[in-house]
Design an enzyme around this catalytic site. Structure first.
Site: not given
Ligand code: GLC
Ligand code: CA
Length: 533
Positions: A200, A242
């Site tokens: 993440d 991500e």
């Molecule tokens: C990423 C996740 C999201 C979350 C953010 C903070 O973007 O996909 O759902 O709110 O990180 O952890």
């Protein structure tokens, strides 16, 4: 032929634990519920599931605020349930990825509580400052909620840094102890048998004055350490990033040497294809392939030992952070006509409603997902065309219970009260849209997606092969070859609402089995073909 690593040709399924299946009748999805539905996923053809955060958490950010990295949220079960899920998935030849949230913890995490009190060794586990003007060039991500990346802590008498909600203090990666602690968190789950992580919010690990505090060299250096640990200790496992960034910055998360595919990637095995995703919707709305063609060009090549993770939707708003302000306004007008459908810089809607529940368009988008380079990630429920509920707060509207059948609570749970209501409107409600009904209907969206998955798995070149775009005067025609040197598949997509007359070489339609051409072929509005030539 060399064998490819499993993840390069996998079909992923992003599974929202809380909303997938409730096994103990408390109204909340859980690990045993997932186990009970693994047969479904296996029959669908899924090769790997990605679980949304399963850790203990006060759930200010639905589990992305972790209060214990080494356990399971009691709502979802126990460590033993987690082990059982791994075993049950592996017994079916499926892999399991978990979410790893390295950038921040919950403010309820014992590390943060100790840090507030300056207890060693946690004093410098977080980013503390007397001054809330530092790192002023960093943008605010949760724009609808937060006005600063700093929050005041009364107990410590200092400000702490947070890129997301104020209840999610950022860890301090300048502290070697934090780096070690996160590597140990990874080892803990990989030792249990986990097959990898979707990691993440990776761009934000370090902060430096005078920068936007994203994609810093220090951040990449730590991510390379993560990868080196994986290579040495868990070579079968995968790291998926991500990083929602512009093309060049996204590419850098593969490591290696951008532009030099022969130099092995030494950071993430896979990156979620954020640059491509909004352009798929853009191209469809404009009936013009160029946004896709352009972005694919800018996003290649990638290291040979890497892979994109492509997706249409996920558990967040459809992000428009990385398109121009003009494109964003236009996308909002087209895809989010009601203000309540917008969130931060994105659109909180599911795939089917975004596409007006138009079956042809939904299939077309899935066809792109399966034929463009990359390993596809399907968001739970999109395979049956589930709807959303934009009256619910934050992103909850795209996280509603899975619609299994037309019984109470869509077969998700027999509990009286559900924390997130089941979709029950006349169009997308569970009486009409559910797995059971679609499973037995050979013409359903679900059976169509299942067929896509099976063909995609039989033709790994659709994931990893080379791509050659065919130039054509008609902008709505998106035609390209995928090839592994031996087999060649011609993929045709009509992004527009007028039928197209084209000419094809001789071949076999991979979806219908029909013999095709050589000669003219009619591609109906939003039609597509996968032709082995
Ligand atoms: C990423 C996740 C999201 C979350 C953010 C903070 O973007 O996909 O759902 O709110 O990180 O952890
Ligand atoms: Ca439950």
């Amino acid at each position: 032929m060399t064998t490819l690593p499993w993840w390069q040709t996998a079909v992923f399924y992003q599974l929202y634990l809380r909303s997938f299946a409730d096994n103990n009748d408390d109204g909340i999805g859980d690990l045993q519920g997932v186990i009970a539905h693994l047969d479904y996923l296996q029959e669908l053809g899924i090769s790997a599931i990605w679980l949304s955060p399963h850790y203990p958490s006060p759930r200010v950010d639905d589990g992305y605020d972790v209060s214990d990295y080494l356990n399971v949220h009691p709502d979802y079960g126990s460590l033993d349930d987690f082990r059982q899920l791994l075993d049950a998935a592996h017994a079916r030849g499926m892999r399991v990825l978990a979410d790893l949230i390295p950038n921040h913890t919950s403010d309820q995490h014992p590390w943060f509580q100790a840090s507030r009190r300056r207890q060693e060794p946690y004093t410098d586990f977080y980013v503390w400052s007397d001054d809330n003007q530092r790192y002023g060039d960093a943008r605010i991500i949760f724009l609808d909620t937060e006005t600063s990346n700093w929050a005041w802590d009364e107990l410590r008498g200092q400000y702490y840094w947070h890129r997301f909600y104020r209840q999610q203090p950022d860890l301090n990666y300048d502290n070697p102890l934090v780096q070690e602690a996160m590597l140990d968190v990874m080892r803990f789950w990989l030792d249990l048998g986990l097959d990898g992580f979707r990691v993440d919010a990776v761009p934000y690990l370090f902060e430096r004055e005078g920068t936007n505090c994203e994609n810093l060299p220090e951040t990449h250096a730590f991510l390379k350490r993560m990868r080196a640990m994986m290579e040495a200790e868990y070579p079968h496992a995968v790291l998926m990033s991500e990083a929602n960034q512009p093309p060049m910055e996204t590419l850098r998360y593969f490591g290696g040497k951008p532009g030099h595919p022969d130099v092995p990637g030494d950071e993430f095995h896979m990156c979620l294809h954020f640059p491509l995703m909004p352009r798929l919707f853009m191209a469809l709305a404009r009936a013009d392939r160029s946004p896709i063609v352009e972005i694919l060009q800018r996003c290649s090549p990638i290291p040979k030992n890497a892979q994109w993770a492509t997706f249409l939707r996920n558990h967040d708003e459809l992000t428009l952070e990385m398109v121009t302000p003009e494109e964003r306004d236009w996308m909002w007008q087209v895809y989010a006509p009601e203000p309540r459908m917008r969130l931060n810089l994105g659109i909180r809607r599911r795939l089917a409603p975004l596409l007006d529940n138009d079956r042809q368009k939904i299939e077309l988008m899935f066809s792109l997902l399966f034929t463009l380079p990359g390993a596809p990630v399907i968001y739970y429920g999109d395979e049956i065309g589930m709807g959303d509920n934009s009256w619910l707060p934050d992103r909850n509207g795209v996280r509603t219970p899975m619609q299994w059948d037309d019984t109470l609570n869509a077969g998700f749970s027999v509990a009286r009260d559900l924390p997130t209501p089941v979709i029950d409107d006349p169009v997308y409600g569970y009486h009409r849209v559910n797995v059971r009904a679609q499973w037995s209907d050979p013409n359903s969206l679900l059976q169509r997606i299942r067929q896509f998955i099976h063909v995609a798995r039989a033709y790994p070149l659709l994931a990893t092969g080379d791509m050659e775009v065919i130039q054509h005067d008609e902008p709505a025609l998106f035609a390209f070859y995928r090839t592994d040197g031996t087999t060649k598949v011609l993929c045709l997509h009509n992004l527009g609402e007028s039928a197209l007359q084209i000419s094809t070489p001789a071949g076999a339609d991979l979806l219908t089995g029909e013999r095709i051409g050589p000669g003219p072929l009619q591609l109906p509005a939003f039609g597509f073909r996968w032709i082995k030539v």
